[in-house]
Design an enzyme around this catalytic site. Structure first.
Site, PDB file in Angstrom:
ATOM      1  N   LYS A 144      47.018  40.446  35.452  1.00 33.75           N
ATOM      2  CA  LYS A 144      47.764  39.675  36.532  1.00 33.75           C
ATOM      3  C   LYS A 144      49.297  39.810  35.955  1.00 33.75           C
ATOM      4  O   LYS A 144      50.188  40.162  36.712  1.00 33.75           O
ATOM      5  CB  LYS A 144      47.655  38.260  36.693  1.00 33.75           C
ATOM      6  CG  LYS A 144      48.269  37.488  37.591  1.00 33.75           C
ATOM      7  CD  LYS A 144      47.470  36.299  38.205  1.00 33.75           C
ATOM      8  CE  LYS A 144      46.944  35.636  37.071  1.00 33.75           C
ATOM      9  NZ  LYS A 144      47.756  34.753  36.236  1.00 33.75           N
TER      10      LYS A 144
ATOM     11  N   THR B 102      50.392  41.801  33.713  1.00 38.38           N
ATOM     12  CA  THR B 102      50.937  43.074  33.442  1.00 38.38           C
ATOM     13  C   THR B 102      51.368  43.693  34.792  1.00 38.38           C
ATOM     14  O   THR B 102      52.277  44.229  34.860  1.00 38.38           O
ATOM     15  CB  THR B 102      49.805  44.018  33.027  1.00 38.38           C
ATOM     16  OG1 THR B 102      49.321  43.499  31.732  1.00 38.38           O
ATOM     17  CG2 THR B 102      50.277  45.696  32.849  1.00 38.38           C
TER      18      THR B 102
ATOM     19  N   ARG C  47      55.337  32.654  32.977  1.00 36.34           N
ATOM     20  CA  ARG C  47      55.159  31.563  31.873  1.00 36.34           C
ATOM     21  C   ARG C  47      55.363  31.804  30.405  1.00 36.34           C
ATOM     22  O   ARG C  47      55.049  33.152  30.040  1.00 36.34           O
ATOM     23  CB  ARG C  47      53.766  30.794  32.120  1.00 36.34           C
ATOM     24  CG  ARG C  47      53.626  30.267  33.534  1.00 36.34           C
ATOM     25  CD  ARG C  47      52.024  29.888  33.545  1.00 36.34           C
ATOM     26  NE  ARG C  47      51.178  30.957  33.569  1.00 36.34           N
ATOM     27  CZ  ARG C  47      49.894  30.705  33.620  1.00 36.34           C
ATOM     28  NH1 ARG C  47      49.290  29.584  33.331  1.00 36.34           N
ATOM     29  NH2 ARG C  47      49.139  31.871  33.679  1.00 36.34           N
TER      30      ARG C  47
ATOM     31  N   LYS D 244      42.204  34.355  24.148  1.00 36.98           N
ATOM     32  CA  LYS D 244      42.753  34.929  25.251  1.00 36.98           C
ATOM     33  C   LYS D 244      43.851  36.196  24.822  1.00 36.98           C
ATOM     34  O   LYS D 244      43.907  37.154  25.279  1.00 36.98           O
ATOM     35  CB  LYS D 244      43.673  33.904  25.979  1.00 36.98           C
ATOM     36  CG  LYS D 244      44.099  34.678  27.203  1.00 36.98           C
ATOM     37  CD  LYS D 244      44.563  33.500  28.121  1.00 36.98           C
ATOM     38  CE  LYS D 244      45.374  33.825  29.435  1.00 36.98           C
ATOM     39  NZ  LYS D 244      46.854  34.325  29.084  1.00 36.98           N
TER      40      LYS D 244
ATOM     41  N   ALA E 143      46.653  26.237  33.372  1.00 42.80           N
ATOM     42  CA  ALA E 143      46.301  26.433  34.683  1.00 42.80           C
ATOM     43  C   ALA E 143      44.958  25.794  35.244  1.00 42.80           C
ATOM     44  O   ALA E 143      44.780  25.690  36.391  1.00 42.80           O
ATOM     45  CB  ALA E 143      46.057  27.894  34.786  1.00 42.80           C
TER      46      ALA E 143
ATOM     47  N   PHE F 284      45.287  32.183  36.429  1.00 40.69           N
ATOM     48  CA  PHE F 284      43.977  32.319  36.825  1.00 40.69           C
ATOM     49  C   PHE F 284      43.814  32.970  38.121  1.00 40.69           C
ATOM     50  O   PHE F 284      44.794  33.674  38.782  1.00 40.69           O
ATOM     51  CB  PHE F 284      43.039  31.299  36.752  1.00 40.69           C
ATOM     52  CG  PHE F 284      42.995  30.714  35.118  1.00 40.69           C
ATOM     53  CD1 PHE F 284      42.855  31.724  34.175  1.00 40.69           C
ATOM     54  CD2 PHE F 284      43.208  29.253  35.135  1.00 40.69           C
ATOM     55  CE1 PHE F 284      42.730  31.124  32.907  1.00 40.69           C
ATOM     56  CE2 PHE F 284      43.011  28.985  33.682  1.00 40.69           C
ATOM     57  CZ  PHE F 284      42.905  29.838  32.503  1.00 40.69           C
TER      58      PHE F 284
ATOM     59  N   PHE G 247      42.211  51.702  35.396  1.00 36.93           N
ATOM     60  CA  PHE G 247      41.571  51.684  34.058  1.00 36.93           C
ATOM     61  C   PHE G 247      41.280  53.206  33.993  1.00 36.93           C
ATOM     62  O   PHE G 247      40.964  53.988  35.159  1.00 36.93           O
ATOM     63  CB  PHE G 247      40.510  50.911  33.883  1.00 36.93           C
ATOM     64  CG  PHE G 247      40.733  49.670  33.364  1.00 36.93           C
ATOM     65  CD1 PHE G 247      40.473  49.354  32.106  1.00 36.93           C
ATOM     66  CD2 PHE G 247      41.387  48.753  34.287  1.00 36.93           C
ATOM     67  CE1 PHE G 247      40.708  48.116  31.411  1.00 36.93           C
ATOM     68  CE2 PHE G 247      41.583  47.511  33.649  1.00 36.93           C
ATOM     69  CZ  PHE G 247      41.497  47.065  32.364  1.00 36.93           C
TER      70      PHE G 247
ATOM     71  N   TRP H 222      50.373  50.318  33.859  1.00 39.48           N
ATOM     72  CA  TRP H 222      49.907  49.992  32.335  1.00 39.48           C
ATOM     73  C   TRP H 222      50.535  51.277  31.590  1.00 39.48           C
ATOM     74  O   TRP H 222      50.883  51.247  30.641  1.00 39.48           O
ATOM     75  CB  TRP H 222      48.707  49.487  32.352  1.00 39.48           C
ATOM     76  CG  TRP H 222      48.174  49.125  30.972  1.00 39.48           C
ATOM     77  CD1 TRP H 222      48.206  48.201  30.380  1.00 39.48           C
ATOM     78  CD2 TRP H 222      47.634  50.073  29.855  1.00 39.48           C
ATOM     79  NE1 TRP H 222      47.512  48.040  28.987  1.00 39.48           N
ATOM     80  CE2 TRP H 222      47.621  49.535  28.521  1.00 39.48           C
ATOM     81  CE3 TRP H 222      47.367  51.509  29.744  1.00 39.48           C
ATOM     82  CZ2 TRP H 222      46.982  49.993  27.277  1.00 39.48           C
ATOM     83  CZ3 TRP H 222      47.005  52.076  28.673  1.00 39.48           C
ATOM     84  CH2 TRP H 222      46.823  51.362  27.432  1.00 39.48           C
TER      85      TRP H 222
END
Length: 559
Positions: A74, A76, A97, A108, A276, A304, A384, A412
């Site tokens: 998210k 990224t 954030r 995480k 969150a 999230f 991916f 990415w």
């Protein structure tokens, strides 16, 4: 095949510009930047006041499906989309954030994007940054100290020591501190009582900092914090302890947004970081509203999945700050669809079109939910290398059947060049004026009815269930004038239900409300559901085990 660099290696090789040059891009003069080194700075309150009359740009929310161990990306995508919009000639600012040290050293990992869609300096952002979280921790714990000190010196306010609602905080995952006994050791140390610690990002002070519009509003909200109750159940406020002024002093610099840059030298505001689960999970209102005065497009994220993050962004942050988002991007991956479709993590590399189709039910639910707020949505398929063309097509076909569009994004690996299609689609939606944003429920709806509205319309559950004591508490707060506040649902992020193992798009479940907390200063009522924790623990093999300084004195292991 070329070796894939880690996020930290990519970040370390970045060709950063001086922060004054980044500020100049969006019209912030040097004298209004307070530099922290060469690559980050705070933006002065005076400058923020000076742009309040500017026209607002368009606000784009990036949200996601329920997170899975497969990874969604998210942040990224948020960073990549900001770069993509700048690439196609739009003036865009990213608003995200700050990272908490707890998750960084826990499970995480970092929170600055990934690959070639990152905000830098990555190491600083994931560690102490500009000290905002330390200031919040200190202000929170000053109030904690003042409560026990007041009781020690005679308790003039008549605080019932069994009803002290204000806990302590630290910015680390430490399950041993969840429930403690404090003031042990005899008369000199005060009156022993039960207490406990939450993680700093769960602090009401964090939520207040992120919802306050300026220092005056900040101080008022700090004064509104309910710290305890008397024997007659009347509340004791932080202002009764004369704590609000000193707390505001500690938070004076922390209130100013932090300006940094993406790998492509585009501006990013990184400010605040409410949990969150327990809070609203969005960056600060000050950062978002200031960015809107300086850019054509502001790309921000919510915490999230959309059932938690987007709902709180819409029902709490947008409601409180008068924000009107123009579009929403829902991030999903083929891998996560397969996981929602029942595939184990170790088998995600194999093509499985049926599992993708089955898992898409989770994505479909999020698309429907975002549309309930009147905000048009587009799906970003975060690519991916193991994704097959057939799997990607299955996702696109599903989303088209939902009346939306899914766009493959390769930011990415390729930076802004890999997300141009999404950037153009976002501009098309935003410029069309299709957004008819409105929150899910009206202010005047009773508190438990607000909870049930979210349970039924967003989680697709049958109802929320709560003990009489919880309902009575909500009713008492309504009687005391807090009934107009929005509710902030604290539940697992992994499922629409309160069972983290129930993936997909479950229906017919009940949502048990375990506890309710009034955040009077932040301006919402926290509804704690199921087993969600306000102080996380560390996993059996925490990330900290792999974080170290190499021979060159550089940090390794932060992704």
């Amino acid at each position: 095949m070329a070796e894939v660099k880690s996020d930290i290696e990519i970040a370390r090789a970045a060709k950063k510009k001086q922060i004054q040059e980044i500020g100049a891009k969006i019209g912030i003069p040097n004298e209004h930047l307070l530099p922290y080194g060469h690559d980050k700075a705070k933006v002065s309150a005076e400058f923020i006041r000076s742009v309040k009359g500017n026209k607002d740009g368009k606000l784009i929310l990036v949200t996601a499906i329920n997170p899975t161990p497969a990874g969604e990306g998210k942040t990224t995508t948020t960073v990549g989309l900001g770069d993509g919009l700048n690439r196609i000639g739009k003036k865009a600012i990213v608003c995200i954030r700050e990272a908490s040290l707890g998750p960084n050293f826990g499970v995480k990992g970092g929170a600055a994007g990934g690959g070639y869609a990152q905000v830098v300096p990555m190491e600083d952002m994931n560690l102490h940054f500009t000290g905002d979280f330390h200031a919040i921790t200190t202000a929170h714990n000053l109030l904690s100290a003042l409560i026990d000190n007041h009781i020690y010196w005679g308790n003039e306010l008549g605080i019932d020591t069994r009803r002290v609602a204000w806990r302590r905080v630290m910015d680390m995952n430490d399950r041993a501190l969840r429930e403690i006994i404090c003031s042990l050791g005899g008369v000199a140390n005060g009156y022993p009582r039960e207490a406990g610690f939450d993680i700093t990002v769960a602090s009401e002070v964090m939520a207040i900092l992120c919802l306050a519009t300026d220092l005056k509003d900040l101080e008022k909200r700090l004064g509104d914090i309910i710290v305890a109750y008397r024997r007659d159940k009347t509340p004791v406020f932080a202002r009764d302890l004369k704590a609000d002024g000193a707390m505001a002093v500690l938070l004076k610099d922390a209130m100013q947004p932090n300006l940094v840059q993406t790998l492509e030298n585009n501006p990013a505001f990184v400010h605040g970081g409410p949990f969150a689960n327990i809070a609203h999970g969005c960056n600060s209102v000050v950062a978002t509203t200031t960015a809107l005065k300086l850019a054509d497009y502001v790309v921000t994220e919510a915490g999230f999945g959309a059932d938690l993050g987007a709902e709180k962004f819409f029902d709490i942050k947008c409601r409180k700050a008068g924000l009107k988002p123009s579009a929403a991007v829902i991030v999903a991956t083929v891998r996560a669809m397969k996981m929602n479709g029942g595939v184990k993590k170790e088998e995600l590399g194999k093509e499985n079109i049926e599992a993708v189709k089955k898992g898409c039910l989770n994505l479909g639910r999020h698309i429907e939910n975002v549309k309930q707020f009147g905000v048009p949505a587009v799906v970003a398929i975060n690519h991916f290398t193991t994704d097959t063309d057939a799997e990607i097509q299955a996702m696109k076909d599903f989303v088209r059947a939902q009346g939306a569009e899914a766009i493959l994004c390769k930011h990415w690996a390729q930076g802004s060049a890999g997300i141009e299609d999404l950037a153009r689609k976002v501009v098309e939606i935003a410029e069309s004026g299709a957004s008819q944003f409105s929150p899910l429920y009206p202010d005047e709806m009773p508190l438990f009815e607000k909870v049930n509205t979210i349970v039924k319309r967003i989680y697709r559950g049958d109802e929320a269930i709560a003990d009489k004591s919880v309902r009575d508490q909500l009713h008492a707060w309504e009687q005391a004038g807090y009934g107009n506040l929005p509710v902030c649902m604290a539940k697992t992020q992994y499922s629409f239900s309160t069972d983290p193992n129930l993936r997909g798009a479950p229906t017919g479940h009940t949502v048990p409300v375990r506890e309710v907390r009034l955040s009077a200063g932040a301006g919402f009522v926290v509804i704690i559901c199921g087993e969600v924790m306000t102080m996380p623990g560390l996993p059996s093999k925490p990330s900290s085990e792999k974080i170290f300084l190499n021979e060159a004195g550089q940090i390794e292991g932060l992704f």
